[in-house]
Write a protein that holds these residues in place. Structure first.
Motif, PDB file in Angstrom:
ATOM      1  N   VAL A  40       0.872  -1.171   0.000  1.00 50.79           N
ATOM      2  CA  VAL A  40       0.000   0.000   0.000  1.00 50.79           C
ATOM      3  C   VAL A  40       0.910   1.223   0.000  1.00 50.79           C
ATOM      4  O   VAL A  40       1.908   1.235   0.738  1.00 50.79           O
ATOM      5  CB  VAL A  40      -0.912   0.013   1.239  1.00 50.79           C
ATOM      6  N   PRO A  41       0.638   2.234  -0.815  1.00 52.08           N
ATOM      7  CA  PRO A  41       1.503   3.423  -0.839  1.00 52.08           C
ATOM      8  C   PRO A  41       1.749   3.970   0.558  1.00 52.08           C
ATOM      9  O   PRO A  41       0.811   4.121   1.349  1.00 52.08           O
ATOM     10  CB  PRO A  41       0.708   4.406  -1.701  1.00 52.08           C
ATOM     11  N   GLY A  42       3.027   4.195   0.846  1.00 54.36           N
ATOM     12  CA  GLY A  42       3.402   4.713   2.153  1.00 54.36           C
ATOM     13  C   GLY A  42       3.721   3.633   3.167  1.00 54.36           C
ATOM     14  O   GLY A  42       4.235   3.942   4.248  1.00 54.36           O
ATOM     15  N   THR A  90      -6.724  -4.219  -0.398  1.00 50.48           N
ATOM     16  CA  THR A  90      -6.392  -3.288  -1.458  1.00 50.48           C
ATOM     17  C   THR A  90      -4.909  -2.958  -1.431  1.00 50.48           C
ATOM     18  O   THR A  90      -4.375  -2.545  -0.394  1.00 50.48           O
ATOM     19  CB  THR A  90      -7.206  -1.987  -1.313  1.00 50.48           C
ATOM     20  N   ALA A  91      -4.233  -3.171  -2.565  1.00 53.25           N
ATOM     21  CA  ALA A  91      -2.792  -2.962  -2.626  1.00 53.25           C
ATOM     22  C   ALA A  91      -2.325  -3.221  -4.053  1.00 53.25           C
ATOM     23  O   ALA A  91      -3.097  -3.690  -4.898  1.00 53.25           O
ATOM     24  CB  ALA A  91      -2.061  -3.909  -1.672  1.00 53.25           C
ATOM     25  N   ARG A 121      -2.480  -3.912  -9.682  1.00 52.79           N
ATOM     26  CA  ARG A 121      -3.233  -3.229  -8.628  1.00 52.79           C
ATOM     27  C   ARG A 121      -4.551  -3.932  -8.369  1.00 52.79           C
ATOM     28  O   ARG A 121      -5.288  -4.287  -9.298  1.00 52.79           O
ATOM     29  CB  ARG A 121      -3.506  -1.778  -9.042  1.00 52.79           C
ATOM     30  N   VAL A 122      -4.849  -4.131  -7.097  1.00 53.39           N
ATOM     31  CA  VAL A 122      -6.123  -4.719  -6.665  1.00 53.39           C
ATOM     32  C   VAL A 122      -6.816  -3.725  -5.749  1.00 53.39           C
ATOM     33  O   VAL A 122      -6.220  -3.239  -4.784  1.00 53.39           O
ATOM     34  CB  VAL A 122      -5.904  -6.050  -5.926  1.00 53.39           C
TER      35      VAL A 122
END
Length: 126
Positions: A40-42, A90-91, A121-122
């Protein structure tokens, strides 16, 4: 050369399932352990699970009991299925192989180490 390409990502509803594929292309001779990670971003990349060349699997705690990793050695492909999806799944999902032996036209047998795909991407909607 070698390419490792993930596919199958997209938008899925919570409670549903997804199946991702990871295809390794090139003049492949052998692929050792393959793994799936997600990010996940971050956040740091998180291990989803691994599958050895013999088919033994191991899973991260966040997906244990919901995920199945498999591989088809003849097709040089690994699969990740996750059931009972949650929004926190989600990732971007990445496939990796710790090493790949392949044949290079000019340099003979070569070894690619710690090889990663570009990710798929999901997004799981609630």
């Amino acid at each position: 050369q070698v390419q490792l390409v993930e596919s199958g990502g997209g938008l899925v509803q919570a409670g549903g399932s997804l199946r991702l594929s990871c295809a390794v292309s090139g003049s492949i001779l052998s692929i050792n352990t393959m793994a799936w990670y997600r990010q996940v971003p971050g956040n740091e990349r998180e291990l989803v699970g691994t599958v050895t060349s013999g088919g033994n699997t191991n899973y991260g705690d966040s997906v244990k009991g919901r995920a199945t990793i498999s591989r088809d050695n003849a097709k040089h492909t690994s699969y990740l299925q996750i059931d009972s999806l949650k929004p926190e799944d989600t990732a971007v999902y990445f496939c990796t192989a710790d090493w790949i032996l392949f044949s290079d036209r000019t340099m003979g047998v070569r070894k690619a180490v710690d090889y990663w795909g570009q990710g798929t991407r999901v997004t799981v909607s609630s």
